[in-house]
Design a protein around this motif. Structure first.
Motif, PDB file in Angstrom:
ATOM      1  N   TYR A  83      43.830  42.921  43.340  1.00  0.00           N
ATOM      2  CA  TYR A  83      43.820  43.937  42.272  1.00  0.00           C
ATOM      3  C   TYR A  83      42.843  45.067  42.599  1.00  0.00           C
ATOM      4  O   TYR A  83      43.166  46.246  42.464  1.00  0.00           O
ATOM      5  CB  TYR A  83      43.435  43.324  40.929  1.00  0.00           C
ATOM      6  N   ALA A 121      48.909  44.329  35.473  1.00  0.00           N
ATOM      7  CA  ALA A 121      48.705  43.000  36.050  1.00  0.00           C
ATOM      8  C   ALA A 121      47.422  42.353  35.539  1.00  0.00           C
ATOM      9  O   ALA A 121      47.409  41.160  35.206  1.00  0.00           O
ATOM     10  CB  ALA A 121      48.687  43.088  37.578  1.00  0.00           C
ATOM     11  N   THR A 125      47.226  39.055  33.325  1.00  0.00           N
ATOM     12  CA  THR A 125      46.430  37.940  33.851  1.00  0.00           C
ATOM     13  C   THR A 125      45.375  37.518  32.837  1.00  0.00           C
ATOM     14  O   THR A 125      45.201  36.329  32.558  1.00  0.00           O
ATOM     15  CB  THR A 125      45.766  38.318  35.191  1.00  0.00           C
TER      16      THR A 125
END
Length: 133
Positions: A83, A121, A125
């Motif tokens: 990330y 994302a 998450t």
């Protein structure tokens, strides 16, 4: 692993902070050249530099917050580094693309897609880790 200790996020926060300083100095230097303290006074180069800097300031803090939340919730280091690396590459790509007088939309779009992808994302998450843990 101590869940209150951040190890990965500070690396990307530091690298992005250096990029932020670079973008800041680009604005300051252009302001000196065109002698404009506020606004852009019609200077297209200054306008671009200001927007690159502002766009960075608009997206990066929230992205880092989400990255830190994922890390604090125990997300795997490999995922966090993924990330962070995508966010850094995205911000570099966006800054490069928008900074060009003949703007290269490929770099700008790649940068925004990467940034939005990391935000999405990390949000998903963090949400997953919060409800499953």
């Amino acid at each position: 692993m101590d869940s209150l200790l951040l190890i990965v996020t500070p690396v990307y926060a530091a690298l992005l902070a250096l990029l932020f300083l670079y973008l800041s100095f680009r604005v300051i230097n252009r302001r000196k050249v065109v002698r404009v303290a506020l606004g852009h006074d019609g200077d297209s180069d200054l306008t671009r530099r200001v927007r690159v800097h502002a766009n960075f300031a608009e997206y990066v803090p929230f992205s880092l917050l989400l990255l830190a939340l994922c890390e604090l919730q125990g997300a795997p280091f490999e995922l966090l580094h993924g990330y962070g690396a995508v966010l850094l590459a995205g911000r570099l790509s966006h800054a490069y693309g928008v900074s060009q007088t003949a703007e290269n939309l490929k770099f700008r779009m790649a940068g925004m897609i990467a940034t939005f992808g990391v935000i999405a994302a990390t949000a998903l998450t963090s949400l997953y880790l919060a409800v499953s843990g």
